[in-house]
Design an enzyme around this catalytic site. Structure first.
Site, PDB file in Angstrom:
ATOM      1  N   ARG A  82       0.837  -1.212   0.000  1.00  0.00           N
ATOM      2  CA  ARG A  82       0.000   0.000   0.000  1.00  0.00           C
ATOM      3  C   ARG A  82       0.869   1.258   0.000  1.00  0.00           C
ATOM      4  O   ARG A  82       0.527   2.269  -0.607  1.00  0.00           O
ATOM      5  CB  ARG A  82      -0.953  -0.023   1.194  1.00  0.00           C
ATOM      6  CG  ARG A  82      -2.046   1.035   1.109  1.00  0.00           C
ATOM      7  CD  ARG A  82      -3.124   0.822   2.140  1.00  0.00           C
ATOM      8  NE  ARG A  82      -2.633   0.974   3.499  1.00  0.00           N
ATOM      9  CZ  ARG A  82      -3.346   0.701   4.588  1.00  0.00           C
ATOM     10  NH1 ARG A  82      -4.583   0.250   4.471  1.00  0.00           N
ATOM     11  NH2 ARG A  82      -2.828   0.871   5.788  1.00  0.00           N
ATOM     12  N   LYS A 184      -2.604   6.505   1.520  1.00  0.00           N
ATOM     13  CA  LYS A 184      -2.411   6.953   2.902  1.00  0.00           C
ATOM     14  C   LYS A 184      -1.427   8.116   2.897  1.00  0.00           C
ATOM     15  O   LYS A 184      -0.242   7.962   3.177  1.00  0.00           O
ATOM     16  CB  LYS A 184      -1.913   5.781   3.749  1.00  0.00           C
ATOM     17  CG  LYS A 184      -2.309   5.898   5.193  1.00  0.00           C
ATOM     18  CD  LYS A 184      -2.333   4.552   5.877  1.00  0.00           C
ATOM     19  CE  LYS A 184      -2.391   4.672   7.372  1.00  0.00           C
ATOM     20  NZ  LYS A 184      -3.586   5.328   7.905  1.00  0.00           N
TER      21      LYS A 184
HETATM   22  N1  PLP Z   1      -9.267   4.373   6.576  1.00  0.00           N
HETATM   23  C1  PLP Z   1      -8.452   5.368   6.944  1.00  0.00           C
HETATM   24  C2  PLP Z   1      -8.745   6.735   6.432  1.00  0.00           C
HETATM   25  C3  PLP Z   1      -7.344   5.094   7.777  1.00  0.00           C
HETATM   26  O1  PLP Z   1      -6.541   6.072   8.160  1.00  0.00           O
HETATM   27  C4  PLP Z   1      -7.132   3.791   8.220  1.00  0.00           C
HETATM   28  C5  PLP Z   1      -5.972   3.469   9.054  1.00  0.00           C
HETATM   29  O2  PLP Z   1      -4.972   3.013   8.600  1.00  0.00           O
HETATM   30  C6  PLP Z   1      -8.012   2.783   7.814  1.00  0.00           C
HETATM   31  C7  PLP Z   1      -9.075   3.114   6.994  1.00  0.00           C
HETATM   32  C8  PLP Z   1      -7.816   1.385   8.243  1.00  0.00           C
HETATM   33  O3  PLP Z   1      -6.808   0.772   7.504  1.00  0.00           O
HETATM   34  P1  PLP Z   1      -5.951  -0.428   8.097  1.00  0.00           P
HETATM   35  O4  PLP Z   1      -6.920  -1.469   8.509  1.00  0.00           O
HETATM   36  O5  PLP Z   1      -5.103  -0.858   6.974  1.00  0.00           O
HETATM   37  O6  PLP Z   1      -5.203   0.125   9.254  1.00  0.00           O
HETATM   38  C1  COI Z   2      -4.201   3.396  11.631  1.00  0.00           C
HETATM   39  O1  COI Z   2      -5.206   2.785  11.963  1.00  0.00           O
HETATM   40  O2  COI Z   2      -3.082   2.891  11.622  1.00  0.00           O
HETATM   41  C2  COI Z   2      -4.252   4.780  11.207  1.00  0.00           C
HETATM   42  O3  COI Z   2      -3.333   5.223  10.589  1.00  0.00           O
HETATM   43  C3  COI Z   2      -5.390   5.597  11.568  1.00  0.00           C
HETATM   44  C4  COI Z   2      -4.990   6.835  12.267  1.00  0.00           C
HETATM   45  C5  COI Z   2      -6.222   7.631  12.387  1.00  0.00           C
HETATM   46  C6  COI Z   2      -4.358   6.593  13.603  1.00  0.00           C
END
Ligand code: PLP
Ligand code: COI
Length: 341
Positions: A82, A184
């Protein structure tokens, strides 16, 4: 290895510097060998690309102590890939995926004393990130970059742990069609700050963002994807090209289907149908699965039948199974756990 003397049970989601962090620099078209260092501070030019034009991307992951005392991390290969997508979208050089995983492993290992003990409810949050560091004044990508990884021990993202939260439908948009919502990038979070401060000032824990093109479909929150459970126990998650492809959400959909035998659907979710769901949760690395008890849209309340006291039964099963896999109590699918030591 002796653990640090930290009140693990009462940690919030805050920054506590740990002993070591990983740094690699990109200059003249290549990454250097990288190293673990002690200094948590970064010195850079006043005109650095990241400071002027927000050229920065990041990842979020966690390290866990399993019941049998190993330290593991969860699907780091997916964070690595990602970050490649994020870097490409912001015209940054790619940090090679196998080097990303190695840097994460090295940093967790060097901070093993900060990985919270099994059963404490806390985890070690791992933050890989990359930014343009040389001076840039015309709007263009930097030529030099720094990739870093730091760690910090954390507790629950939302105060109150796993108690259901109340969210509001935001009047602000998070991501535009053909924009950067699916990567991200720090810029997505900068523009959500006013929206989250506004939500908090109005007494809500988080925002539900709708699609900015039609404002009829559910997208995600500022830091997590949505999962819904229908009254006939199907697990539904919004499909959209403008949300972050959450690794937690992809893992939970797999768990729902293959471990719990539930029907799963990734599809458009219209705001109008939210009132018909039985359960709702926010999923992400930081959020794990945080149950949502209530959604408020300009004063109009949608209260899920699961209530405000505890998680609904299906969200609870998903939570137990995913955290059971992450903590080594339930057998993980091949390749999901990377053992650090
Ligand atoms: N959506 C957003 C905007 C995020 O910042 C995050 C955190 O990483 C997620 C979703 C969840 O993604 P993940 O499960 O890969 O941490
Ligand atoms: C995560 O879940 O790792 C994120 O980056 C989300 C953030 C809002 C702490």
């Amino acid at each position: 290895m002796e653990k640090k003397n930290i009140d693990w049970e009462n940690l919030g989601f805050t920054y506590l510097p740990t002993d070591k962090r990983y740094v690699s620099n990109y200059k003249d078209g290549k990454w250097d060998a990288g190293a673990l260092i002690d200094d948590p501070n970064i010195v850079m030019n006043e005109c650095a690309g990241v400071l002027q034009y927000a050229q920065t991307v990041f990842e979020g992951m966690k390290a866990y102590t399993t019941a049998d005392g190993r330290i593991v991390t969860f699907r780091p290969d997916l964070n690595a890939s990602r970050m490649v997508d994020s870097a490409k979208r912001l015209e940054m050089p790619v940090f090679p995926e196998e080097r990303f995983v190695d840097a994460v492993v090295q940093t967790i290992k060097a901070n093993a004393a900060y990985v919270p003990p099994y059963g404490s409810g806390a985890t070690l949050y791992v933050r890989p990130y990359m930014f343009g560091i040389n001076p840039v004044i015309g709007v263009k990508p930097a030529d030099e970059y720094q990739f870093r990884v730091f760690t910090t021990p954390v507790g629950p993202y939302f105060k109150g742990g796993v108690k259901p939260i109340t969210i509001c439908v935001s009047d602000f948009d998070r991501a535009a069609p053909h924009g950067t919502g699916h990567i991200k990038a720090g810029l997505n979070y900068a523009m959500s700050l006013h929206a989250i401060v506004t939500a908090h000032a109005n007494g809500f824990d988080e925002n539900m963002y709708l699609d900015s093109a039609t404002r009829t479909k559910v997208e995600e929150t500022g830091g997590a994807n949505f999962l819904f459970v229908t009254k006939d126990n199907k697990v539904v998650t919004p499909h959209s090209s403008t949300i972050l492809p959450s690794i937690t959400r992809r893992s939970l959909m797999y768990v729902a289907e293959h471990y719990l035998g539930l029907e799963v659907e990734e599809r458009d979710v219209y705001f109008d149908e939210v009132k018909d769901f039985a359960e709702c949760g926010l999923c992400g690395t930081a959020a794990v699965i945080s149950p949502v008890g209530k959604v408020v849209n300009h004063g109009e309340e949608i209260c899920f039948p699961s209530g405000m006291e505890k998680m609904g039964p299906t969200i609870q099963k998903l939570y137990d199974t995913l955290t059971g896999i992450q903590m080594g109590n339930i057998e993980a699918p091949e390749g999901w756990l990377k053992v650090i030591e």
